[in-house]
Write a protein that holds these residues in place. Structure first.
Motif, mmCIF file in Angstrom:
data_model
loop_
_atom_site.group_PDB
_atom_site.id
_atom_site.type_symbol
_atom_site.label_atom_id
_atom_site.label_comp_id
_atom_site.label_asym_id
_atom_site.label_seq_id
_atom_site.Cartn_x
_atom_site.Cartn_y
_atom_site.Cartn_z
ATOM 1 N N VAL A 1 0.834 -1.206 0.000
ATOM 2 C CA VAL A 1 0.000 0.000 0.000
ATOM 3 C C VAL A 1 0.868 1.255 0.000
ATOM 4 O O VAL A 1 0.698 2.145 -0.837
ATOM 5 C CB VAL A 1 -0.964 0.009 1.205
ATOM 6 C CG1 VAL A 1 -1.666 1.359 1.329
ATOM 7 C CG2 VAL A 1 -1.978 -1.123 1.095
ATOM 8 N N VAL A 2 1.815 1.332 0.919
ATOM 9 C CA VAL A 2 2.625 2.552 1.033
ATOM 10 C C VAL A 2 3.535 2.734 -0.178
ATOM 11 O O VAL A 2 3.733 3.855 -0.645
ATOM 12 C CB VAL A 2 3.446 2.565 2.342
ATOM 13 C CG1 VAL A 2 4.314 3.819 2.415
ATOM 14 C CG2 VAL A 2 2.532 2.494 3.559
ATOM 15 N N GLU A 3 4.065 1.656 -0.706
ATOM 16 C CA GLU A 3 4.942 1.762 -1.872
ATOM 17 C C GLU A 3 4.160 1.707 -3.185
ATOM 18 O O GLU A 3 4.750 1.779 -4.255
ATOM 19 C CB GLU A 3 5.995 0.652 -1.828
ATOM 20 C CG GLU A 3 6.959 0.817 -0.668
ATOM 21 C CD GLU A 3 8.019 -0.264 -0.593
ATOM 22 O OE1 GLU A 3 7.973 -1.238 -1.386
ATOM 23 O OE2 GLU A 3 8.897 -0.146 0.275
ATOM 24 N N GLY A 4 2.846 1.615 -3.088
ATOM 25 C CA GLY A 4 2.000 1.493 -4.269
ATOM 26 C C GLY A 4 1.506 2.821 -4.799
ATOM 27 O O GLY A 4 2.199 3.839 -4.748
ATOM 28 N N GLU A 5 0.283 2.802 -5.283
ATOM 29 C CA GLU A 5 -0.320 3.951 -5.956
ATOM 30 C C GLU A 5 -0.238 5.220 -5.104
ATOM 31 O O GLU A 5 -0.665 5.231 -3.952
ATOM 32 C CB GLU A 5 -1.791 3.635 -6.244
ATOM 33 C CG GLU A 5 -2.554 4.767 -6.871
ATOM 34 C CD GLU A 5 -4.041 4.462 -7.001
ATOM 35 O OE1 GLU A 5 -4.802 5.417 -7.167
ATOM 36 O OE2 GLU A 5 -4.427 3.286 -6.930
ATOM 37 N N PRO A 6 0.306 6.300 -5.669
ATOM 38 C CA PRO A 6 0.393 7.555 -4.921
ATOM 39 C C PRO A 6 -0.988 8.125 -4.584
ATOM 40 O O PRO A 6 -1.925 8.025 -5.380
ATOM 41 C CB PRO A 6 1.137 8.492 -5.878
ATOM 42 C CG PRO A 6 1.874 7.597 -6.803
ATOM 43 C CD PRO A 6 0.992 6.389 -6.955
ATOM 44 N N ARG A 7 -1.068 8.689 -3.419
ATOM 45 C CA ARG A 7 -2.290 9.342 -2.953
ATOM 46 C C ARG A 7 -1.944 10.748 -2.487
ATOM 47 O O ARG A 7 -0.822 11.003 -2.083
ATOM 48 C CB ARG A 7 -2.901 8.551 -1.817
ATOM 49 C CG ARG A 7 -3.148 7.105 -2.186
ATOM 50 C CD ARG A 7 -4.380 6.617 -1.511
ATOM 51 N NE ARG A 7 -4.653 5.247 -1.922
ATOM 52 C CZ ARG A 7 -5.740 4.913 -2.580
ATOM 53 N NH1 ARG A 7 -6.621 5.816 -2.911
ATOM 54 N NH2 ARG A 7 -5.957 3.656 -2.907
ATOM 55 N N LYS A 8 -2.914 11.624 -2.495
ATOM 56 C CA LYS A 8 -2.679 12.986 -2.030
ATOM 57 C C LYS A 8 -2.600 13.051 -0.510
ATOM 58 O O LYS A 8 -1.845 13.833 0.052
ATOM 59 C CB LYS A 8 -3.784 13.914 -2.526
ATOM 60 C CG LYS A 8 -3.753 14.144 -4.009
ATOM 61 C CD LYS A 8 -4.845 15.101 -4.430
ATOM 62 C CE LYS A 8 -4.784 15.272 -5.926
ATOM 63 N NZ LYS A 8 -6.023 14.985 -6.591
ATOM 64 N N LEU A 9 -3.401 12.246 0.169
ATOM 65 C CA LEU A 9 -3.525 12.339 1.622
ATOM 66 C C LEU A 9 -3.030 11.081 2.322
ATOM 67 O O LEU A 9 -3.338 9.960 1.889
ATOM 68 C CB LEU A 9 -4.993 12.555 2.011
ATOM 69 C CG LEU A 9 -5.687 13.787 1.428
ATOM 70 C CD1 LEU A 9 -7.154 13.790 1.826
ATOM 71 C CD2 LEU A 9 -4.988 15.057 1.888
ATOM 72 N N SER B 1 -5.790 8.759 3.326
ATOM 73 C CA SER B 1 -6.203 7.769 2.334
ATOM 74 C C SER B 1 -5.297 6.539 2.369
ATOM 75 O O SER B 1 -5.770 5.402 2.234
ATOM 76 C CB SER B 1 -6.191 8.405 0.942
ATOM 77 O OG SER B 1 -6.602 7.495 -0.034
ATOM 78 N N VAL B 2 -4.007 6.756 2.564
ATOM 79 C CA VAL B 2 -3.060 5.641 2.662
ATOM 80 C C VAL B 2 -3.380 4.802 3.897
ATOM 81 O O VAL B 2 -3.450 3.566 3.827
ATOM 82 C CB VAL B 2 -1.604 6.158 2.703
ATOM 83 C CG1 VAL B 2 -0.628 4.992 2.848
ATOM 84 C CG2 VAL B 2 -1.276 6.984 1.472
#
Length: 122
Positions: free
Chosen positions: A63-71, A74-75
């Motif tokens: 999750v953390v190394e995956g798809e970038p998120r703004k917030l 959300s992570v």
């Protein structure tokens, strides 16, 4: 209720609202606590009767190394829902503390973080 704690996991990700964060990336730390019943695992010494924390670590890393998120909210939410979904039979609740040690904010502080709890967590 019993708990399994994964402390100070560290990953590198590309989350943030600023362009620099999504291009350069940064470190993230996570603490995850799972509310589980460990009675049978403790009595039988059987890995199948507990939650394999190496697998939980792998979920957090993806999750953390995956798809970038703004917030980071959300992570943290994705970590919680992914772990709860994958280990639904054992995990009754989860607490996720996601720490951003070096956000691009002027000033003196140790870090910023979010702290979320889902499910039954006493």
């Amino acid at each position: 209720m019993d708990y399994i704690h994964l402390n100070e996991m560290e990953f590198y990700g590309y989350h943030g609202a600023l362009r620099e964060e999504t291009v350069l990336g940064q470190r993230f730390r996570a603490n995850v606590s799972l509310a589980v019943d460990l009675t049978e695992a403790g009595v039988t010494d059987d890995l199948q009767k507990t939650v394999n924390y190496a697998e939980v670590f792998d979920v957090c890393r993806s999750v953390v190394e995956g798809e970038p998120r703004k917030l980071i909210e959300s992570v943290a939410e994705e970590i919680a829902s992914s772990v709860m979904g994958r280990f639904a039979a054992q995990v009754k609740g989860i607490r996720v503390v996601l720490i951003k040690p070096d956000p691009p904010i002027r000033g003196h502080y140790a870090s910023v973080s979010v702290d979320i709890t889902r499910g039954q967590f006493v």
